[in-house]
Structure formats: structure tokens, C-alpha cells
Design an enzyme around this catalytic site. Structure first.
Site, PDB file in Angstrom:
ATOM      1  N   ASP A  94      32.944  26.134 -20.602  1.00 59.12           N
ATOM      2  CA  ASP A  94      31.711  25.404 -20.907  1.00 59.12           C
ATOM      3  C   ASP A  94      30.564  26.361 -21.246  1.00 59.12           C
ATOM      4  O   ASP A  94      30.507  27.484 -20.738  1.00 59.12           O
ATOM      5  CB  ASP A  94      31.335  24.520 -19.696  1.00 59.12           C
ATOM      6  CG  ASP A  94      30.394  23.393 -20.089  1.00 59.12           C
ATOM      7  OD1 ASP A  94      30.180  23.180 -21.296  1.00 59.12           O
ATOM      8  OD2 ASP A  94      29.878  22.721 -19.172  1.00 59.12           O
ATOM      9  N   ARG A 137      34.917  26.995 -13.646  1.00 59.56           N
ATOM     10  CA  ARG A 137      34.049  26.382 -14.657  1.00 59.56           C
ATOM     11  C   ARG A 137      32.892  27.326 -14.945  1.00 59.56           C
ATOM     12  O   ARG A 137      32.200  27.778 -14.030  1.00 59.56           O
ATOM     13  CB  ARG A 137      33.506  25.019 -14.219  1.00 59.56           C
ATOM     14  CG  ARG A 137      32.680  24.377 -15.347  1.00 59.56           C
ATOM     15  CD  ARG A 137      32.272  22.956 -15.093  1.00 59.56           C
ATOM     16  NE  ARG A 137      31.717  22.378 -16.322  1.00 59.56           N
ATOM     17  CZ  ARG A 137      31.756  21.103 -16.665  1.00 59.56           C
ATOM     18  NH1 ARG A 137      32.329  20.236 -15.869  1.00 59.56           N
ATOM     19  NH2 ARG A 137      31.225  20.673 -17.794  1.00 59.56           N
ATOM     20  N   HIS A 192      31.016  27.757 -30.523  1.00 54.57           N
ATOM     21  CA  HIS A 192      32.455  27.487 -30.400  1.00 54.57           C
ATOM     22  C   HIS A 192      33.266  28.630 -31.005  1.00 54.57           C
ATOM     23  O   HIS A 192      34.262  29.077 -30.445  1.00 54.57           O
ATOM     24  CB  HIS A 192      32.823  26.165 -31.075  1.00 54.57           C
ATOM     25  CG  HIS A 192      32.140  24.975 -30.453  1.00 54.57           C
ATOM     26  ND1 HIS A 192      32.088  24.802 -29.094  1.00 54.57           N
ATOM     27  CD2 HIS A 192      31.491  23.917 -30.996  1.00 54.57           C
ATOM     28  CE1 HIS A 192      31.422  23.670 -28.833  1.00 54.57           C
ATOM     29  NE2 HIS A 192      31.048  23.125 -29.963  1.00 54.57           N
ATOM     30  N   LEU A 236      53.448  34.185 -19.704  1.00 54.37           N
ATOM     31  CA  LEU A 236      52.431  33.163 -19.441  1.00 54.37           C
ATOM     32  C   LEU A 236      52.645  31.904 -20.290  1.00 54.37           C
ATOM     33  O   LEU A 236      52.969  32.002 -21.472  1.00 54.37           O
ATOM     34  CB  LEU A 236      51.056  33.772 -19.777  1.00 54.37           C
ATOM     35  CG  LEU A 236      49.859  32.836 -19.793  1.00 54.37           C
ATOM     36  CD1 LEU A 236      49.463  32.458 -18.362  1.00 54.37           C
ATOM     37  CD2 LEU A 236      48.673  33.485 -20.507  1.00 54.37           C
TER      38      LEU A 236
END
Ligand code: IPE
Ligand code: IPE
Ligand code: MG
Length: 247
Positions: free
Chosen positions: A21, A189, A38, A132
Site C-alpha cells: 500500500d 502492510r 504503481h 518460492l
């Protein structure tokens, strides 16, 4: 000793979930458009993927686009979708180099066709990798996922394939999109927001939560190591007492 060197390998989480975020705010601070934020967030995705692969963490789930994000201006949604197509195509080679397998959770049918095609190509091209698993949550929300699970379970009961008495936590877990993936032990977050925003609500039941103020495009390997360090300092009691754990 660096933070990375202080990490105890045996005590690393097997699955880390991240709410990436702060892209919009990062761009705004620079007088730029949200889309610029972004684009710069991709670097952080690369850094975390590489760090997790190096540490031999099994799963990283990234919240990349929520069901609610469809409510954003069309221009931003379109830009996010083309960024996805571009990034997936460009990163497939690096994923293979790092032995990373791509996976996706969410209501994939709602994504534009070119995104779905690129996703499937990349999932296919990386399916043999054994390191992963990088799981992208796209057009994802917990309430959507749980609603789908309830429908599936109800249908199984109606068709006499399942008894109501046999519905337990495992049955529910196995009907979620994360079926077969262990629950995240750590949820990070970024950007200082203190909420879950409809992300993995069932799976995060016992996760350790870590919030940092860093905006996602600024998040680097070092920030990831710090979150892991913090995780290692937590006492995970699962309802027991501290004394019981020491026995
Ligand atoms: C996270 O950054 C990326 C997505 C939700 C796609 P935001 O776009 O939410 O950035 P802020 O929260 O507005 O700063
Ligand atoms: C959550 O971020 C979704 C993703 C990171 C993809 P948002 O920035 O959309 O969350 P809210 O709506 O502010 O809680
Ligand atoms: Mg946000």
C-alpha cells in the site's frame, strides 16, 4: 551484524502475506500521477521476491488488486491492468532464474483477457520451479472467496457428497482459493494504514501483523528483513499460556 545475518533460518515464516500500500501517496509527494507510483511499486515487488527466494521462504502472497479496487477511476484501473501485463511478461525470465513459481488467487474471470493470457503463460512457464511460490491476489477479496466457498460446500451437501456434520475448519480451508497453501504466519502492510482491507481474513486468523510507515515503492529488502526480525521476536501462543510454551 546486519539484520539479515541476525535472522534465524529455522524461525522464518513459511508464508508471508503483504498488503502493498501507498503507491498513490508516494507519487503525490513527488507531484506525479498515481500511476507513476504503481510503476515504481514494481521495484519493491522485485526486491521482496528476490529476498524471499534467497531466504528460502516457501510462499509470498501479494495483494495486488482487490475486488474493491474496481471502484477506482477507469484510467487508473486500465493503467494497473496494462502494468500487470507488461510486468508479468518482463519478469518471467527472472522468476525462472530465481526458481520462483507464479500462482494467482482471486476472481480471475473478471480480469481483462490479455491479463489472463499473460498470467496463464507465466504460471505455465514457471510451473516446474521448486523454490518460492509467488502468489498474486488479483481481483481478490476475502468476502468474495468465503462466499464462493460457502456456495461450493452447500452444493456438495445438496448433492449428498458431504454431510453437514463433517464440515470443519479443514473443509472450509480446502474450499478457499488458497487450498493447499499453509496459512500466512506474517502479514505486512506498508504505508501506515492499520486495516486488513478484505485480505485473507480466514487465513490470517493467527498471523502476526506487522505495520510500517514506508510507502510501498520505498520498501526494500532491508525493510523486509526488519519485518522478519520483528516476527522472530514475537511469542506465538495460539491460546496457550507463556509458561506452557516453555515446557
Ligand atoms: C496500493 O497503493 C496499490 C493498489 C491498491 C493497487 P494505493 O494505490 O492504494 O496507494 P495509496 O494508498 O492511495 O497511497
Ligand atoms: C488494499 O489497498 C488493496 C491492495 C493493496 C491491492 P487499498 O489501498 O485499496 O485499501 P483501502 O481501500 O485503502 O483499505
Ligand atoms: Mg491504498
Amino acid at each position: 551484524m546486519s539484520v539479515k545475518d541476525q535472522l534465524i533460518k529455522e524461525r522464518l515464516p513459511k508464508h508471508v502475506a503483504i498488503i502493498m500500500d501507498g503507491n498513490g501517496r508516494w507519487a503525490k509527494k513527488r507531484g506525479n500521477s498515481r500511476v507513476f507510483g504503481h510503476k515504481n511499486g514494481v521495484k519493491a515487488v522485485r526486491a521482496v521476491t528476490e529476498a524471499a527466494a534467497e531466504l528460502e521462504i516457501d510462499y509470498v502472497t501479494l495483494y495486488a488488486f482487490s475486488t474493491e479496487n474496481w471502484r477506482r477511476p477507469k484510467m487508473e484501473v486500465d493503467a494497473l491492468m496494462s502494468l500487470l501485463v507488461k510486468t508479468i511478461s518482463a519478469e518471467t525470465k527472472t522468476l525462472n532464474k530465481n526458481n520462483v513459481r507464479l500462482a494467482v488467487i482471486g476472481c480471475i474471470d473478471t480480469l481483462p483477457k490479455d491479463v489472463r493470457v499473460k498470467l496463464m503463460e507465466c504460471i505455465d512457464a514457471t510451473s516446474q520451479n521448486t523454490g518460492l511460490t509467488l502468489c498474486l491476489a488479483l481481483s481478490y477479496s476475502s468476502r468474495w472467496e468465503i462466499t464462493e466457498a460457502v456456495k461450493n460446500i452447500a452444493t456438495a451437501v445438496k448433492n449428498d457428497e458431504l454431510n453437514v456434520e463433517d464440515i470443519d475448519a479443514d473443509v472450509i480451508s480446502n474450499n478457499l482459493t488458497t487450498q493447499g497453501i499453509p496459512d500466512p504466519e506474517l502479514m505486512i502492510r506498508t504505508s501506515g494504514e492499520l486495516r486488513i482491507s478484505n485480505f485473507l481474513m480466514w487465513q490470517l486468523a493467527y498471523a502476526e501483523l506487522y505495520f510500517c510507515d514506508t510507502l510501498w515503492p520505498d520498501f526494500q529488502k532491508q525493510d523486509f528483513y526488519e519485518a522478519l526480525m520483528d516476527f522472530q521476536s514475537r511469542e506465538r501462543r495460539f491460546g496457550k499460556t507463556s509458561e506452557q510454551l516453555k515446557k
